[in-house]
Design a protein around this motif. Structure first.
Motif, short mmCIF file in Angstrom:
data_model
loop_
_atom_site.label_atom_id
_atom_site.label_comp_id
_atom_site.label_asym_id
_atom_site.label_seq_id
_atom_site.Cartn_x
_atom_site.Cartn_y
_atom_site.Cartn_z
N TYR A 73 26.50 112.63 79.46
CA TYR A 73 26.74 114.07 79.30
C TYR A 73 25.66 114.66 78.41
N LEU A 74 25.02 115.74 78.88
CA LEU A 74 23.96 116.40 78.14
C LEU A 74 24.12 117.90 78.22
N SER A 75 23.39 118.60 77.38
CA SER A 75 23.39 120.07 77.40
C SER A 75 22.23 120.57 78.25
N GLY A 76 22.51 121.62 79.02
CA GLY A 76 21.43 122.19 79.82
C GLY A 76 21.95 123.18 80.85
N PRO A 77 21.24 124.28 81.08
CA PRO A 77 21.66 125.28 82.07
C PRO A 77 21.01 125.04 83.43
N ALA A 78 21.61 125.62 84.45
CA ALA A 78 21.08 125.47 85.81
C ALA A 78 19.70 126.08 85.95
N GLU A 79 19.45 127.15 85.21
CA GLU A 79 18.17 127.85 85.38
C GLU A 79 17.03 127.20 84.60
N ALA A 80 17.32 126.18 83.80
CA ALA A 80 16.27 125.46 83.05
C ALA A 80 16.72 124.01 82.90
N ILE A 81 16.71 123.27 83.99
CA ILE A 81 17.22 121.91 84.00
C ILE A 81 16.27 121.00 83.20
N PRO A 82 16.79 120.28 82.22
CA PRO A 82 15.92 119.51 81.31
C PRO A 82 15.49 118.15 81.85
N PHE A 83 14.95 118.14 83.07
CA PHE A 83 14.49 116.89 83.67
C PHE A 83 13.19 117.15 84.44
#
Length: 246
Positions: A81-91
């Motif tokens: 589980y990680l933090s992150g929004p759909a509009e700036a996916i941290p991958f």
């Protein structure tokens, strides 16, 4: 594509609908990494991890309170589980075989919907599947919820964004499924806790508004709780292969 099929009466389990969409990848041994965006309480995340135990599942949630709860109670070795929004996916690009959103695309700000879909395309491998399950703005449960949270416009905006994506040559093989899922609440307190008091939203719940919602809810109570059927729509997009890969 169709926003709502009023004649659909198919009662289906959400995992069964998802399996239909992902089975081709799984059958080919190409379902090794799954990204879920907007995982909420993680209920679906855990079902996904149990259904495909050999896949690594990463679940993003922007609500810090819910994210911490998910991380603390995580008992699955194949879930992160990680933090992150759909509009700036941290991958980085092309990291996932499938990207899933359950009842969360319409929570993306309208101005960022196209960007979110581009981000999903970016992190998918060619041939990877993007899956969006969205609640339809219809039904008895919807009429109760709209008394304190009217989502008609945001759900329409999410659908419109999917239509635009389906017409984009970067995507291939658009598919749509309409179905219904049963929803049960033990009583009004259970409904208020699960739907009205979620940590990611402030619905401005005055005593008068709560009373109005209770009056609409109570006629649905039976000896077995309050049972509803929620109309749903699932849209699937496949990241197109390059000319060299075709």
């Amino acid at each position: 594509m169709q926003l709502y099929d009023p004649y659909c009466s198919d009662i289906r389990d959400e995992i069964a609908v998802l399996k239909d969409a992902l089975e081709p990848l799984h059958a080919q041994g190409q379902l090794r990494s799954i990204l879920e965006i907007g995982c909420g309480t993680g209920d679906m995340t855990r079902r996904i991890a149990d259904t495909w135990p050999d896949a690594k599942v990463c679940a993003l949630e922007i609500d810090a309170i819910q994210l911490e709860k998910n991380q603390l109670r995580n008992r699955h070795d194949n879930i992160t589980y990680l933090s992150g929004p759909a509009e700036a996916i941290p991958f980085a690009a092309q990291m996932f075989d499938a990207v899933l959103m359950f009842k969360s695309l319409h929570h993306v700000p309208g101005a960022l919907l196209d960007q979110a879909l581009s981000e999903i395309h970016r992190v998918l491998r060619p041939g990877g599947v993007a899956y969006f399950a969205e609640p339809v703005f219809a039904g008895e449960l919807n009429e109760i919820i709209r008394l304190f949270h009217d989502e008609e416009n945001v759900r329409q905006a999410a659908f419109d964004a999917l239509v635009r994506a389906s017409e984009d040559s970067r995507w291939d093989r658009a598919r749509e499924t309409h179905y219904r899922v049963p929803v049960r609440f033990l009583d009004f307190d259970d409904f208020e806790r699960k739907v009205m008091r979620v940590t990611h939203s402030d619905f401005q719940l005055t005593p008068e508004r709560i009373s109005k919602v209770r009056c609409a809810f109570e006629p649905h109570m039976t000896s077995d709780g309050a049972n509803f059927v929620r109309p749903m729509r699932a849209n699937t997009l496949v990241r197109a292969l390059s000319r060299e890969q075709r």
